[in-house]
Structure formats: structure tokens, C-alpha cells
Design a protein around this motif. Structure first.
Motif, PDB file in Angstrom:
ATOM      1  N   ARG A  44       0.849  -1.193   0.000  1.00  0.00           N
ATOM      2  CA  ARG A  44       0.000   0.000   0.000  1.00  0.00           C
ATOM      3  C   ARG A  44       0.889   1.249   0.000  1.00  0.00           C
ATOM      4  N   SER A  45       0.287   2.400   0.080  1.00  0.00           N
ATOM      5  CA  SER A  45       1.076   3.635   0.072  1.00  0.00           C
ATOM      6  C   SER A  45       1.919   3.748   1.343  1.00  0.00           C
ATOM      7  N   TYR A  46       2.919   4.599   1.274  1.00  0.00           N
ATOM      8  CA  TYR A  46       3.762   4.835   2.447  1.00  0.00           C
ATOM      9  C   TYR A  46       2.919   5.307   3.629  1.00  0.00           C
ATOM     10  N   GLY A  47       1.991   6.218   3.385  1.00  0.00           N
ATOM     11  CA  GLY A  47       1.141   6.725   4.456  1.00  0.00           C
ATOM     12  C   GLY A  47       0.301   5.645   5.103  1.00  0.00           C
ATOM     13  N   GLU A  48      -0.238   4.730   4.299  1.00  0.00           N
ATOM     14  CA  GLU A  48      -1.032   3.640   4.854  1.00  0.00           C
ATOM     15  C   GLU A  48      -0.159   2.695   5.675  1.00  0.00           C
ATOM     16  N   GLY A  49       1.070   2.485   5.208  1.00  0.00           N
ATOM     17  CA  GLY A  49       1.984   1.650   5.982  1.00  0.00           C
ATOM     18  C   GLY A  49       2.318   2.269   7.323  1.00  0.00           C
ATOM     19  N   VAL A  50       2.559   3.584   7.325  1.00  0.00           N
ATOM     20  CA  VAL A  50       2.845   4.292   8.577  1.00  0.00           C
ATOM     21  C   VAL A  50       1.656   4.189   9.522  1.00  0.00           C
ATOM     22  N   LEU A  79      -0.800  12.530   6.697  1.00  0.00           N
ATOM     23  CA  LEU A  79      -2.232  12.816   6.620  1.00  0.00           C
ATOM     24  C   LEU A  79      -2.475  14.199   6.021  1.00  0.00           C
ATOM     25  N   ALA A  80      -1.636  15.159   6.383  1.00  0.00           N
ATOM     26  CA  ALA A  80      -1.821  16.540   5.930  1.00  0.00           C
ATOM     27  C   ALA A  80      -1.675  16.672   4.419  1.00  0.00           C
ATOM     28  N   LYS A  81      -0.830  15.865   3.818  1.00  0.00           N
ATOM     29  CA  LYS A  81      -0.588  15.999   2.384  1.00  0.00           C
ATOM     30  C   LYS A  81      -1.304  14.942   1.537  1.00  0.00           C
ATOM     31  N   ALA A  82      -1.997  14.029   2.170  1.00  0.00           N
ATOM     32  CA  ALA A  82      -2.659  12.949   1.431  1.00  0.00           C
ATOM     33  C   ALA A  82      -3.969  13.419   0.807  1.00  0.00           C
ATOM     34  N   PRO A  83      -4.299  12.974  -0.403  1.00  0.00           N
ATOM     35  CA  PRO A  83      -5.637  13.210  -0.970  1.00  0.00           C
ATOM     36  C   PRO A  83      -6.690  12.602  -0.052  1.00  0.00           C
ATOM     37  N   SER A  84      -7.900  13.078  -0.128  1.00  0.00           N
ATOM     38  CA  SER A  84      -8.944  12.674   0.823  1.00  0.00           C
ATOM     39  C   SER A  84      -9.179  11.173   0.845  1.00  0.00           C
TER      40      SER A  84
END
Length: 246
Positions: free
Chosen positions: A136-142, A199-204
């Protein structure tokens, strides 16, 4: 004193969102008995044995994050956390299992083969973390790996508060104190800060997936403690009708 690890409005909202799950974790009999020292040694040895199996997968998930991020500082953080998850935890487990009060429980679990086999919950949690970090995306992994930092750091404060001034011979003193440490708190804050930024830079739509991943991992945290206390295994008889004797 309440300690907060939030790093901004987005992680504050996220922690509030999982408040009911965290409350359920706080109310687990496993943790109450851990705090007062009355927990069955076999249940505790089962827990840390499952934790050792879990940590191998958790370290792998963080290694994927270290490779995926383009930020060098974050890559070093995840790589260092992966290494620490193996070294520090294994040292602590070895120290705990050397306690004479836990030796017989360890011997019994080893004889049963339970110590070396991941429970359904452990396997599910690890698979979830590794799959998200790898695919998944880096953000989802975090978001997926963060609850292991955050929930543990929070529960460290809760446990120390409940346990009060633990005696030197408290059987679980080492474990409780390890998760209430300045170093662990700092690592947690760093990880939360990374998620706030992502979270701040991720699309909705991606942000929604991140929040869902974080919540799912918090549920796994709840189930992990509860399943260890219940001595969960792969016995299918629990799903079969029980014979009724008259």
C-alpha cells in the motif's frame, strides 16, 4: 498525569476516533492482572512468546517503510526502529523468561508446542502489517504500524499508574517499566509526527484509507492482548457443536 502523543489536529482527531477501542484495551482483565502482579504466569509467557513472533513481522514491516520513504531521516528512523524491535525486545524477553517463577510455564508451553507457533490473531496482525507496508502507500503503511508505538506507550502510562510503587519482586515489573520510558516516548512522538505530516498531504481518499488502517491496527492491538490471555490456538473444536450429556 495524562500524557498525549498527538502531533497536530489530524492525529488528535485520529486518537479521539479510536478512543472506544483504547478504552476496551484499558479494561482488559489481562492488563489489570498484569499491573497488580496476579496474572497467571502461563498467560504472561504465552503473551511474550506471541510478542516475539509478532516482532519479527513488525520489524519486517518497518523495514519496508524504511525502503519506501524518500526522506532519509525517516528511513533511518524506521530502520533503527526495526533493529530495536528485535534486539531490545529479545533481551527483555530473555530476562523475563529467566525468572524462576516463569520457568515452569515456559517449559509447559514449549512442551505443548505453543511457544513456537503464531496464534490466529498474531498471524493475522503480522500479515496485515507486512501487506500494508509492502503493497500500500507509504502513508497507509505508517498508519498501520503506528498503533504498536502509540497504544503501547499509552498503556505503559496506564499500567505504571495502576501498579503504583511496584516491589522489586513484582513478576512483571520489567515489562511494565520498559514501555514507560523516555526513549520509547520519543520514538512514539516521532512516529506520530510522521503520520501527521502524511495525513496533511494525502488526498482525501488516501487519508480515509490511512485512518481505516490505523483503526484496524488498534483493533488488532485489543485482540492481541485478549487472545494471549485466552491462550488462543488453532484448535477447531471451539467451532464445533458440543455434546450435551444428560
Amino acid at each position: 498525569m495524562t500524557v498525549t502523543f498527538t502531533a497536530g489536529p489530524l492525529t488528535t482527531q485520529l486518537w479521539d476516533r479510536v478512543g472506544p477501542i483504547v478504552k476496551q484495551i484499558e479494561e482488559l482483565p489481562f492488563l489489570a492482572q498484569l499491573a497488580d502482579g496476579s496474572l497467571d504466569p502461563k498467560a504472561f509467557v504465552n503473551y511474550i512468546s506471541q510478542d516475539s513472533l509478532y516482532l519479527n513481522g513488525y520489524a519486517k514491516a518497518m523495514s519496508f517503510l524504511a525502503a519506501k520513504t524518500v526522506d532519509r531521516d525517516e528511513s533511518r528512523f524506521w530502520a533503527g526502529s526495526a533493529a530495536e524491535a528485535i534486539t531490545v525486545e529479545e533481551e527483555m524477553h530473555a530476562e523475563l523468561l529467566a525468572d524462576a517463577r516463569l520457568a515452569s510455564a515456559l517449559e509447559e508451553l514449549t512442551a505443548e508446542g505453543s511457544r513456537f507457533k503464531a496464534s490466529p490473531t498474531t498471524l493475522g496482525y503480522v500479515s496485515f502489517l507486512v501487506a500494508n507496508a509492502a503493497s500500500r502507500s507509504y502513508g497507509e503503511g505508517v498508519a498501520s504500524v503506528l498503533p504498536c508505538f502509540w497504544v503501547y506507550a499509552h498503556m505503559g502510562k496506564v499500567l505504571v499508574d495502576r501498579a503504583g510503587q511496584m516491589a522489586d519482586d513484582h513478576p512483571y515489573r520489567t515489562w511494565v517499566q520498559t514501555y514507560d520510558s523516555p526513549d520509547f516516548d520519543e520514538s512514539t512522538r516521532h512516529a506520530v509526527q510522521i503520520l501527521e505530516q502524511e495525513l496533511a498531504k494525502a488526498p482525501s481518499e488516501e487519508a480515509a484509507r490511512m485512518r481505516a488502517a490505523f483503526e484496524q491496527a488498534c483493533v488488532y492491538e485489543l485482540h492481541f492482548w485478549a487472545s494471549a490471555h485466552a491462550m488462543q490456538n488453532w484448535d477447531v473444536s471451539v467451532f464445533l457443536p458440543q455434546e450435551v450429556t444428560v
